[in-house]
Write an enzyme that holds these catalytic residues in place. Structure first.
Site, short mmCIF file in Angstrom:
data_model
loop_
_atom_site.label_atom_id
_atom_site.label_comp_id
_atom_site.label_asym_id
_atom_site.label_seq_id
_atom_site.Cartn_x
_atom_site.Cartn_y
_atom_site.Cartn_z
N ASN A 18 1.33 8.56 -8.42
CA ASN A 18 1.30 7.10 -8.26
C ASN A 18 0.22 6.47 -9.15
OD1 ASN A 18 2.21 4.68 -7.03
ND2 ASN A 18 2.42 5.75 -5.08
N GLY A 65 18.27 10.32 -11.10
CA GLY A 65 18.11 11.21 -9.97
C GLY A 65 16.76 11.89 -9.92
N GLY A 120 0.85 -1.19 0.00
CA GLY A 120 0.00 0.00 0.00
C GLY A 120 0.88 1.23 0.00
N ALA A 121 0.75 2.08 -1.03
CA ALA A 121 1.67 3.22 -1.17
C ALA A 121 1.66 4.12 0.06
CB ALA A 121 1.29 4.02 -2.42
N ASN A 139 3.26 2.43 3.01
CA ASN A 139 4.72 2.44 2.90
C ASN A 139 5.29 3.77 3.38
OD1 ASN A 139 4.64 -0.12 1.75
ND2 ASN A 139 4.73 0.65 -0.34
N ALA A 167 10.02 1.78 -4.61
CA ALA A 167 11.08 2.79 -4.73
C ALA A 167 10.51 4.20 -4.70
CB ALA A 167 11.87 2.56 -6.01
N GLY A 168 9.39 4.41 -5.40
CA GLY A 168 8.78 5.73 -5.41
C GLY A 168 8.27 6.15 -4.04
N ASP A 169 7.74 5.20 -3.28
CA ASP A 169 7.29 5.50 -1.93
C ASP A 169 8.49 5.85 -1.04
OD1 ASP A 169 4.74 4.83 -2.83
OD2 ASP A 169 4.98 2.73 -2.22
#
Length: 324
Positions: free
Chosen positions: A179, A244, A46-47, A50, A270-272
């Site tokens: 997201n 980056g 769950g974003a 996280n 990774a994005g979270d």
């Protein structure tokens, strides 16, 4: 426009409020298509969860608004939240609808793993604006939202917009990570219109490069940042993957280089992790470039671990590994 993450006094203070669907996660123990996998291990997903976990591990007080089924998966998730120090008071137990879950495959080449979701009709999809606890924002510094929750149902969409409106009315900082989950939306046009409207209520917008291109029609990170700054955001940080992040705001613009990773184990989360880095940096009072650098570092750390949040660091680990 509120000053970003201003500290304040409150009778029952917290630092961050977020809301979304917590799911059980079953991770394949062997590579290959999911239908051929025989063994899985249970974790959490769950974003927004996280992000809550990552901020709690760094010492921030987090309230998490969600709903879980009255089932074993829900009880496991509730216990996990308590273990991570996440305030569980705003997690509603729904006796009529189940806890959602997802299955995630394993890869050996650093590519994105196969994922299947089982969330239709879940307890969290039945959240609505009336589930927002009264008086939450006088006690909070920052609200973090993603584009997943408004895709789950009309009720969730109303809840997310109500949260943003209440946070803004209280002078709190709103952060937003698009997201994207296109399969949850009735159409691409509906997704773009809704998420850009939600972004217009945010002080900080955190799109990925591909997400930003789709949502704004702009070709590069600078153009994406211009779009959201013109829409009302004060700060925009565009995730560039291994290259980056590009940041833009009142203090200037620039690119923060990525962090090299030799062995990518699991790209999910990774994005979270990046959001955890940027949000915690802003809460710590770092300038935007330093917050983006922390986002890069935590995102790079997350992909070196199996599971969506297993690689999120504690404050001691962050200090030891840098940038702090």
């Amino acid at each position: 426009m509120p000053e970003l993450v201003t500290a304040h006094a409150a009778a029952d203070p917290c630092d961050v409020v977020t809301a979304g669907e917590a799911m059980a996660l079953f991770i394949a123990r062997e590579a290959g298509p999911l239908d051929a996998v025989h063994a899985f291990e249970r974790a959490t997903a769950g974003a927004e969860l996280n992000v809550a976990v990552g901020l709690a591990r760094l010492g921030w007080r987090v309230r998490y608004l969600s709903a879980l089924g009255n089932d074993s998966l829900g009880r496991h998730l509730l216990a996990f939240m308590a273990q991570e120090g996440i305030d569980p008071r705003d997690v509603r137990i729904d006796a009529d609808h189940p806890t959602g879950f997802m299955m995630k495959g394993a890869t050996t080449d650093g590519s994105d793993p196969p994922i299947e979701y089982f969330r239709r009709g879940s307890a969290a999809s039945h959240l609505q604006a009336t589930d927002i606890p009264p008086g939450v924002f006088p006690a909070a510094r920052l609200l973090h939202l993603t584009g997943i929750s408004p895709a789950l149902s009309a009720g969730c969409r109303e809840m997310v917009f109500a949260l943003a409106a209440q946070a803004r009315a209280a002078g709190r900082t709103v952060t937003f990570d698009p997201n994207l989950r296109p399969r949850l939306w009735p159409s691409q046009d509906a997704m773009i219109a809704t998420l850009n409207e939600l972004a217009s209520l945010a002080d900080v917008v955190l799109p990925g490069l591909a997400e930003g291109r789709l949502l704004t029609g702009r070709a590069d990170a600078a153009g994406i940042a211009d779009f959201y700054l013109a829409g009302g955001a004060r700060h925009v940080v565009v995730k560039l993957g291994p290259q980056g992040a590009y940041y833009a705001g009142p203090e200037g613009r620039g690119t923060v280089p990525g962090v090299a990773v030799v062995n990518v184990v699991d790209t999910v989360g990774a994005g979270d992790g990046f959001a955890v880095g940027v949000l915690s940096g802003l809460l710590d009072g770092l300038p935007l470039d330093a917050a983006a650098a922390r986002g890069n570092a935590i995102g790079a750390r997350v992909v070196q671990f199996r599971g969506d949040c297993e690689g999120l660091p504690t404050r001691a680990q962050l200090a030891a590994e840098g940038p702090s």
